[in-house]
Design a protein around this motif. Structure first.
Motif, PDB file in Angstrom:
ATOM      1  N   MET A 207      26.756  39.836  36.936  1.00  0.00           N
ATOM      2  CA  MET A 207      25.634  38.898  36.887  1.00  0.00           C
ATOM      3  C   MET A 207      26.104  37.457  37.073  1.00  0.00           C
ATOM      4  N   THR A 208      25.537  36.756  38.053  1.00  0.00           N
ATOM      5  CA  THR A 208      25.829  35.358  38.396  1.00  0.00           C
ATOM      6  C   THR A 208      27.208  35.213  39.015  1.00  0.00           C
ATOM      7  N   PHE A 209      28.258  35.580  38.276  1.00  0.00           N
ATOM      8  CA  PHE A 209      29.602  35.596  38.852  1.00  0.00           C
ATOM      9  C   PHE A 209      30.467  36.496  37.982  1.00  0.00           C
ATOM     10  N   PRO A 210      31.403  37.252  38.584  1.00  0.00           N
ATOM     11  CA  PRO A 210      32.295  38.109  37.794  1.00  0.00           C
ATOM     12  C   PRO A 210      33.267  37.267  36.967  1.00  0.00           C
ATOM     13  N   ALA A 211      33.835  37.881  35.951  1.00  0.00           N
ATOM     14  CA  ALA A 211      34.774  37.172  35.080  1.00  0.00           C
ATOM     15  C   ALA A 211      35.953  36.609  35.868  1.00  0.00           C
ATOM     16  N   GLU A 212      36.408  37.355  36.869  1.00  0.00           N
ATOM     17  CA  GLU A 212      37.567  36.902  37.636  1.00  0.00           C
ATOM     18  C   GLU A 212      37.289  35.579  38.346  1.00  0.00           C
ATOM     19  N   ARG A 213      36.082  35.425  38.872  1.00  0.00           N
ATOM     20  CA  ARG A 213      35.754  34.168  39.552  1.00  0.00           C
ATOM     21  C   ARG A 213      35.683  33.021  38.546  1.00  0.00           C
ATOM     22  N   GLY A 214      35.112  33.297  37.392  1.00  0.00           N
ATOM     23  CA  GLY A 214      35.031  32.265  36.366  1.00  0.00           C
ATOM     24  C   GLY A 214      36.399  31.774  35.939  1.00  0.00           C
ATOM     25  N   ARG A 215      37.329  32.696  35.773  1.00  0.00           N
ATOM     26  CA  ARG A 215      38.690  32.317  35.360  1.00  0.00           C
ATOM     27  C   ARG A 215      39.405  31.551  36.462  1.00  0.00           C
ATOM     28  N   LEU A 216      39.189  31.977  37.703  1.00  0.00           N
ATOM     29  CA  LEU A 216      39.793  31.263  38.833  1.00  0.00           C
ATOM     30  C   LEU A 216      39.288  29.827  38.890  1.00  0.00           C
ATOM     31  N   GLU A 217      37.970  29.655  38.753  1.00  0.00           N
ATOM     32  CA  GLU A 217      37.404  28.312  38.835  1.00  0.00           C
ATOM     33  C   GLU A 217      37.856  27.457  37.660  1.00  0.00           C
ATOM     34  N   ALA A 218      37.995  28.059  36.482  1.00  0.00           N
ATOM     35  CA  ALA A 218      38.496  27.312  35.327  1.00  0.00           C
ATOM     36  C   ALA A 218      39.923  26.851  35.581  1.00  0.00           C
ATOM     37  N   ALA A 219      40.735  27.728  36.174  1.00  0.00           N
ATOM     38  CA  ALA A 219      42.123  27.360  36.476  1.00  0.00           C
ATOM     39  C   ALA A 219      42.179  26.238  37.505  1.00  0.00           C
ATOM     40  N   GLN A 220      41.282  26.281  38.492  1.00  0.00           N
ATOM     41  CA  GLN A 220      41.259  25.227  39.507  1.00  0.00           C
ATOM     42  C   GLN A 220      40.850  23.887  38.908  1.00  0.00           C
ATOM     43  N   ILE A 221      39.907  23.939  37.976  1.00  0.00           N
ATOM     44  CA  ILE A 221      39.495  22.706  37.303  1.00  0.00           C
ATOM     45  C   ILE A 221      40.671  22.117  36.538  1.00  0.00           C
ATOM     46  N   ILE A 222      41.437  22.986  35.874  1.00  0.00           N
ATOM     47  CA  ILE A 222      42.561  22.538  35.054  1.00  0.00           C
ATOM     48  C   ILE A 222      43.708  22.017  35.911  1.00  0.00           C
ATOM     49  N   THR A 223      44.064  22.754  36.957  1.00  0.00           N
ATOM     50  CA  THR A 223      45.276  22.434  37.713  1.00  0.00           C
ATOM     51  C   THR A 223      45.048  21.532  38.913  1.00  0.00           C
ATOM     52  N   GLN A 224      43.832  21.520  39.445  1.00  0.00           N
ATOM     53  CA  GLN A 224      43.581  20.766  40.664  1.00  0.00           C
ATOM     54  C   GLN A 224      42.531  19.678  40.491  1.00  0.00           C
TER      55      GLN A 224
END
Length: 422
Positions: A393-410
């Motif tokens: 629903m809306t986005f899978p957990a894997e996408r959420g974690r990827l985007e969180a990592a991108q926010i943190i690192t990039q």
């Protein structure tokens, strides 16, 4: 008496509790209809009148616009409580309430000075129209999602709006939106023809029975089967100018006012799944403690294997509660505890962890209760299927974690909506 919603939202104010009592009053009807609704894969139409008469279609609409004056805490408590009874109805009710953000956020953006001059009038008029109609008992279906995808955004909009005399012509396909054929009005997001980027996105109030609006074939969903989320096809649908919000950039500006979880209320969708998980947990625990072994007379729950499974279910359930309560605190506390970017990052991780934990609760119930409870239409069978839908629903957990990592690192901000050519 402890209300069902209080199991999630603790320390309710008196006003919140009064609103939660309205939700409590509809739960028996929702629960009674849940199994049949899942079997037929059709939204129980009588629930529209039930929720309307309880005043709940205006739950999160401010009192000055005729609503009950609730907020995100009320909505989370409501979808959680309904999720324990009929998750499909809870999901549809959630999407109705997301429409309120298209009224609330523009008004907040006006107050914040994001609209000026001639923009203020049409933005305010549209926002107040949405809120007044919801408070008056209009069921809104919020149609944004489409089958087209964008690599950089969660939701891509290809439906177009072309200028016409006195209004607009809409063309496109909305592939997902609860209450198809049930809601009175479809709140449709479309791209103004000739524009590029999210600044060209606009909002339209589309009557369910407008000429050119056709429901797509019913979707034989794996779970949440009675939410009527098969969507609509729009072919030259005429919408008068005063039923649209087409001020350039208005969509993007209003979203800046959300507190973090997508457009400001996505947390309540996870509350639906948490309610369903709590229900299947309670069912399994009752079953395992009341049924006994034939040879020893001891409860089935007393066996080491079952205790391991019950312990795992409990840990998963508590994990989901911790995540969602923390997110609720971050999005409702005054003054804010964290900057919006950090709240948003937290949500990207929290959403996936909540829904995955809820699914594991149902999986544990399935293992622990054995073949005698492994029926397609039983509490566990329905919960397994409904909670599996939370994984996508809306986005899978894997996408959420990827985007969180991108926010943190990039230091990269995620794009929520994008307009794309079909």
């Amino acid at each position: 008496m402890t209300l069902t919603g209080e199991r999630l939202v603790e320390n309710m104010t008196d006003a919140e509790r009064e609103r939660a009592k309205r939700v409590e009053s509809v739960l028996p009807n929702l629960r009674e209809a849940a199994a049949h609704a899942d079997t037929t894969a059709e939204f129980p139409i009588e629930h529209v009148a039930l929720l309307r008469e309880a005043g709940l279609l205006g739950l999160v609409v401010p009192t000055e616009h005729g609503g009950l004056g609730g907020g995100l805490r009320d909505l989370a408590a409501a979808t959680y409580a309904m999720g324990t009874a009929c998750p499909s109805t809870a999901l549809s009710f959630f999407f109705h309430n997301t429409s309120a953000s298209r009224g609330l956020l523009p008004l907040e953006a006006i107050e914040a000075g994001l609209f000026t001059g001639d923009e203020v009038g049409p933005v305010r008029a549209f926002a107040e129209k949405v809120l007044r109609r919801m408070a008056g008992g209009t069921w809104m279906a919020n149609f944004a999602s489409e089958e087209v995808k964008s690599s950089g955004a969660n939701i891509a909009i290809a439906t177009t709006a072309a200028p016409a005399e006195g209004g607009w012509l809409l063309n496109g396909v909305k592939s997902f939106g609860c209450a198809t054929g049930v809601a009175d009005t479809y709140l449709v997001t479309a791209r103004v023809e000739g524009t590029e980027g999210a600044d060209g996105l606009a909002l339209f109030l589309v009557p369910r029975d407008a000429e050119g609006v056709v429901s797509r074939d019913p979707w034989n969903g794996f779970g949440m089967r009675a939410s009527n989320n098969h969507g609509v096809t729009l072919t030259d649908v005429f919408i008068p100018a005063d039923e649209a919000l087409t001020v350039p950039g208005s969509f993007v500006r209003m979203l800046k006012m959300s507190r973090g979880s997508f457009v400001g209320n996505q947390l309540a969708i996870s509350a639906t799944y948490l309610g369903a998980a709590q229900n299947v947990y309670d069912f399994a625990l009752t079953r395992l403690t009341r049924k006994t072994f034939a040879d020893s007379g001891r409860p089935i729950a007393s066996s080491p294997m079952h205790q391991v499974i019950i312990g795992d279910m409990t840990e998963r359930l508590e994990t989901a509660y911790l995540w969602i309560r923390r997110q609720l605190e971050l999005e409702t506390s005054e003054p804010p505890l964290l900057p919006k970017a950090e709240v948003y990052r937290q949500w990207r991780i929290a959403k996936g962890d909540i829904t995955e934990a809820c699914f594991q609760v149902a999986l544990g119930a399935f293992k622990a209760c054995g073949t005698s409870a492994a029926t397609m239409d039983g509490v566990i069978g329905r919960a397994l299927r409904d909670l599996a839908m939370g994984l996508v629903m809306t986005f899978p957990a894997e996408r959420g974690r990827l985007e969180a990592a991108q926010i943190i690192t990039q230091d990269r901000e995620n794009e929520l909506f994008a307009s794309v050519p079909r």
